[in-house]
Scaffold this active site. Structure first.
Site, PDB file in Angstrom:
ATOM      1  N   VAL A 165     -76.149 -68.680 -35.244  1.00 36.93           N
ATOM      2  CA  VAL A 165     -76.382 -68.203 -33.661  1.00 36.93           C
ATOM      3  C   VAL A 165     -77.764 -68.345 -33.437  1.00 36.93           C
ATOM      4  O   VAL A 165     -78.923 -68.352 -34.236  1.00 36.93           O
ATOM      5  CB  VAL A 165     -75.760 -66.698 -33.546  1.00 36.93           C
ATOM      6  CG1 VAL A 165     -74.369 -66.372 -33.691  1.00 36.93           C
ATOM      7  CG2 VAL A 165     -76.749 -65.802 -34.198  1.00 36.93           C
ATOM      8  N   CYS A 166     -78.176 -68.389 -32.186  1.00 39.21           N
ATOM      9  CA  CYS A 166     -79.348 -68.698 -31.504  1.00 39.21           C
ATOM     10  C   CYS A 166     -80.113 -69.718 -32.133  1.00 39.21           C
ATOM     11  O   CYS A 166     -79.467 -70.750 -32.474  1.00 39.21           O
ATOM     12  CB  CYS A 166     -80.194 -67.194 -31.696  1.00 39.21           C
ATOM     13  SG  CYS A 166     -81.551 -67.152 -30.515  1.00 39.21           S
ATOM     14  N   THR A 167     -81.156 -69.721 -32.436  1.00 44.20           N
ATOM     15  CA  THR A 167     -82.123 -70.741 -33.011  1.00 44.20           C
ATOM     16  C   THR A 167     -81.791 -71.120 -34.471  1.00 44.20           C
ATOM     17  O   THR A 167     -82.235 -72.076 -34.994  1.00 44.20           O
ATOM     18  CB  THR A 167     -83.847 -70.614 -32.824  1.00 44.20           C
ATOM     19  OG1 THR A 167     -84.078 -69.477 -33.366  1.00 44.20           O
ATOM     20  CG2 THR A 167     -84.124 -70.269 -31.344  1.00 44.20           C
TER      21      THR A 167
ATOM     22  N   GLY B 272     -74.540 -68.878 -28.807  1.00 47.35           N
ATOM     23  CA  GLY B 272     -75.892 -68.973 -28.139  1.00 47.35           C
ATOM     24  C   GLY B 272     -76.820 -67.823 -28.414  1.00 47.35           C
ATOM     25  O   GLY B 272     -76.956 -67.538 -29.693  1.00 47.35           O
TER      26      GLY B 272
END
Length: 273
Positions: free
Chosen positions: A144-146, A194
């Site tokens: 998730v995320c970066t 995301g």
């Protein structure tokens, strides 16, 4: 005064008793070292390795970790060693297993985000080598995320649909992934989420795939996941161009480092320029 003195003595005595009891109890790391059955998990509990690293965002980890635990996954926090890492908000988290101790065959490989730590991982051959090795055999490769940039840097998203935090998602194609602008994206056995809070959505979606929708629904109800944010401001489209541009400017120095790493890695992965 006498009562206060007695209270303090009682508190000190209670504290000593609790410390003594705690010393006799296994630590989290020791508990994780026990066989799966000894920890009250079924023998077929899905094995999930979740990367922890310096400057990661704790919520990227804690959201999915909570859902996985409720679904009775066999969760292992992994890093190079078991020295606690300091996260982006100062919270320290210790791995329960080193890279060498982590099982070779996993049901789930997961990477959280945190842009400063992400850039360091993208430039760390030891981290990328571990992820590439476990990801080659894992039933599910996730992040998730970066954290999805780290997966891409390890060559694990080349040719796959994926997403990331909105501010860096356009870097995924530099490493061979196809960016899809959804909160959770699944492509075959890859599942990515995301930014930050999408980790809960991701966790529920993955649990539904592995253990069935009813287990995921029970987990969602247990954590009372019914988001109702006070502002419609959670995406660039909702926040508007001025706020989104201001955030991009504030992130530019570290995002530029991530882009440079992505461009360099893309060349090693033979991604067309």
């Amino acid at each position: 005064m006498e009562i206060e003195t007695l209270d303090r003595r009682a508190i000190l005595a209670l504290g000593g008793a609790l410390l003594a009891a705690g010393a006799a109890m296994p630590s989290l790391a020791e508990d994780k070292a026990l066989p799966t059955e000894a920890r009250g998990l079924p023998p077929d509990a899905p094995k999930a390795a979740m990367l922890v690293y310096p400057k990661m965002v704790p919520l990227d980890l804690i959201g999915p970790l909570t859902i996985f635990n409720l679904a009775r996954f066999d969760v292992r926090l992994v890093w190079k060693d078991k020295t606690p890492v300091v996260t982006s908000n100062g919270l320290s988290i210790a791995a329960t297993e080193t890279f060498d101790e982590c099982p070779a065959d996993l049901d789930v490989l997961f990477v959280p985000g945190g842009i400063a730590g992400t850039v360091a991982c993208m430039n760390d051959p030891m981290v990328l080598g571990f992820l590439a090795d476990r990801g080659a055999r894992a039933k599910w490769v996730t992040g998730v995320c970066t954290g999805t940039l780290v997966l891409a840097a390890a060559g694990l998203l080349k040719g796959y649909d994926a997403t990331s935090h909105w501010a860096v998602a356009d870097m995924l194609p530099l490493m061979g992934a196809r960016h899809v602008d959804h909160r959770v994206v699944r492509d075959r056995n890859r599942m990515t989420g995301g930014g930050v809070t999408a980790g809960i959505d991701f966790g529920l979606t993955l649990v539904a795939e592995i253990k069935g929708e009813e287990v995921a629904r029970t987990a969602q109800l247990t954590v009372e996941y019914a988001p109702a944010p006070p502002f419609a401001n959670g995406t660039p489209a909702e926040a508007g161009p001025e706020r989104a541009a201001a955030m991009r400017r504030s992130r530019k120095p570290i995002d530029d480092q991530a882009r440079a790493a992505a461009e360099r890695i893309g060349k090693t992965l033979d991604v067309p320029g």
